[in-house]
Design an enzyme around this catalytic site. Sequence first.
Site, PDB file in Angstrom:
ATOM      1  N   VAL A  79       0.846  -1.194   0.000  1.00  0.00           N
ATOM      2  CA  VAL A  79       0.000   0.000   0.000  1.00  0.00           C
ATOM      3  C   VAL A  79       0.882   1.245   0.000  1.00  0.00           C
ATOM      4  O   VAL A  79       0.529   2.271  -0.580  1.00  0.00           O
ATOM      5  CB  VAL A  79      -0.971   0.006   1.195  1.00  0.00           C
ATOM      6  CG1 VAL A  79      -0.221   0.046   2.520  1.00  0.00           C
ATOM      7  CG2 VAL A  79      -1.938   1.178   1.118  1.00  0.00           C
ATOM      8  N   GLY A  80       2.062   1.159   0.612  1.00  0.00           N
ATOM      9  CA  GLY A  80       3.014   2.264   0.585  1.00  0.00           C
ATOM     10  C   GLY A  80       3.773   2.285  -0.726  1.00  0.00           C
ATOM     11  O   GLY A  80       3.998   1.243  -1.345  1.00  0.00           O
ATOM     12  N   ARG A 172      -8.442   4.953   5.554  1.00  0.00           N
ATOM     13  CA  ARG A 172      -9.165   3.691   5.749  1.00  0.00           C
ATOM     14  C   ARG A 172      -8.671   2.943   6.983  1.00  0.00           C
ATOM     15  O   ARG A 172      -9.459   2.405   7.765  1.00  0.00           O
ATOM     16  CB  ARG A 172      -8.986   2.807   4.512  1.00  0.00           C
ATOM     17  CG  ARG A 172      -9.597   3.361   3.239  1.00  0.00           C
ATOM     18  CD  ARG A 172      -9.203   2.517   2.041  1.00  0.00           C
ATOM     19  NE  ARG A 172      -7.773   2.548   1.802  1.00  0.00           N
ATOM     20  CZ  ARG A 172      -7.154   3.429   1.026  1.00  0.00           C
ATOM     21  NH1 ARG A 172      -7.845   4.366   0.429  1.00  0.00           N
ATOM     22  NH2 ARG A 172      -5.855   3.398   0.852  1.00  0.00           N
ATOM     23  N   PRO A 196      -9.370  18.666   7.235  1.00  0.00           N
ATOM     24  CA  PRO A 196     -10.441  17.856   7.834  1.00  0.00           C
ATOM     25  C   PRO A 196     -10.992  16.837   6.837  1.00  0.00           C
ATOM     26  O   PRO A 196     -11.072  17.106   5.638  1.00  0.00           O
ATOM     27  CB  PRO A 196     -11.507  18.904   8.193  1.00  0.00           C
ATOM     28  CG  PRO A 196     -10.755  20.179   8.340  1.00  0.00           C
ATOM     29  CD  PRO A 196      -9.640  20.121   7.337  1.00  0.00           C
ATOM     30  N   ASP A 278       5.794  -1.162  14.582  1.00  0.00           N
ATOM     31  CA  ASP A 278       5.869  -2.248  13.623  1.00  0.00           C
ATOM     32  C   ASP A 278       6.793  -1.883  12.471  1.00  0.00           C
ATOM     33  O   ASP A 278       7.134  -2.737  11.653  1.00  0.00           O
ATOM     34  CB  ASP A 278       4.472  -2.568  13.070  1.00  0.00           C
ATOM     35  CG  ASP A 278       4.477  -3.765  12.128  1.00  0.00           C
ATOM     36  OD1 ASP A 278       5.037  -4.809  12.521  1.00  0.00           O
ATOM     37  OD2 ASP A 278       3.946  -3.657  11.005  1.00  0.00           O
ATOM     38  N   HIS A 302       7.784  -5.482  11.120  1.00  0.00           N
ATOM     39  CA  HIS A 302       6.938  -5.049   9.992  1.00  0.00           C
ATOM     40  C   HIS A 302       6.014  -6.183   9.534  1.00  0.00           C
ATOM     41  O   HIS A 302       6.086  -6.656   8.398  1.00  0.00           O
ATOM     42  CB  HIS A 302       7.805  -4.552   8.830  1.00  0.00           C
ATOM     43  CG  HIS A 302       7.057  -3.644   7.889  1.00  0.00           C
ATOM     44  ND1 HIS A 302       7.677  -2.701   7.121  1.00  0.00           N
ATOM     45  CD2 HIS A 302       5.734  -3.537   7.597  1.00  0.00           C
ATOM     46  CE1 HIS A 302       6.784  -2.043   6.405  1.00  0.00           C
ATOM     47  NE2 HIS A 302       5.584  -2.539   6.675  1.00  0.00           N
ATOM     48  N   SER A 305       0.591  -6.542   7.867  1.00  0.00           N
ATOM     49  CA  SER A 305      -0.264  -7.187   6.863  1.00  0.00           C
ATOM     50  C   SER A 305      -0.044  -8.696   6.794  1.00  0.00           C
ATOM     51  O   SER A 305      -0.542  -9.360   5.873  1.00  0.00           O
ATOM     52  CB  SER A 305      -0.011  -6.577   5.477  1.00  0.00           C
ATOM     53  OG  SER A 305       1.303  -6.869   5.031  1.00  0.00           O
TER      54      SER A 305
END
Length: 337
Positions: A79-80, A172, A196, A278, A302, A305
């Site tokens: 995702v990164g 998310r 915001p 993590d 890490h 996930s």
Amino acid sequence: DSARVYVTRKVPPDGLEVLRKSGRVQFELWDTDDPVPRAELLKKVRGVDGLLCVLTEKVDAELLDAAGPGLKVVSTMSVGYDHLSLEELKKRSLECVYCHFHLCRGIRVGYTPDVLTDAVAELTVALLLCTSRRLVEATHEAKTGGWGTWRTLWLCGYELANSTVGILGLGRIGVAIAERLKPFKVKKFIYTDVAPRPELANMINAEYVSMDELAQQSDFLTICCALTPETQGICNKNLFSKMKETSIFINTSRGGVVNQDDLYEALATGQIAGAGLDVTTPEPLPTSHPLFTLKNCVILPHIASASYTTRNAMSVLAANNLLAGLRGEPMEKELKL
């Protein structure tokens, strides 16, 4: 004609099966859990049409030059995307636009958000509880003979009930963390972001606050932001100095958002109560690093996930992104350069 693809790591079987069944690619796989050596990687990418990588592979000008002009798609199983040089990818895309060849569309980039949200949120909650209730320290005491008579304040930690939980970077994953913490009778959720985010905030009844207010009010501070030039080292002495002495700091985003020297100082001097990480800089963190000497710092390798379901889903999404890009079709998850 089939496309040539290089896969930089032994990815979970479901993703490889997608590539095998596609009939559209000939792929070569670095079939090991260890990273492909850089020199080997630069050789293997020569002339490929697609690259399926993980976050340990730095996709920069050197690698893109080595791959050559035929590279159409980079699909990362993460995702990164701070390991991808977006400027270089964007530059090549722009050059491609101006070359006036209709079929030359530039390099497209796929990534794997969403599918790991639940796993990361679960791990974040587990790490928070492990840190705040001093479980690693307690396990060590039980194993090494430190468990003696019952003592009134021995190994006491901090409860979530009636606490304020702060989220730095409400996306998310931040929402999913808050949803899991609600049953612990958290009193209040607060967050800070570049602006915001009312739709997400309303889902968890979170209040938007300034960075200073986030530090000052949070009993538990969870870091969920992406690593960008703006967030590099954002968790530093200035932040820790404003936090409560009873605060717990949790980072499951990227190691680079934390100034680890400042974190060590805050933990060693009792400026904050504890930290659960993590992610670190570098990864793996050397075993000689001072953070490992602290009882109030829990460090994981890490693994946010690291569930079978999530890693397989990530590999399938990465494979499908790659195939869609090679076909010139919309990817399920594509980074807009």
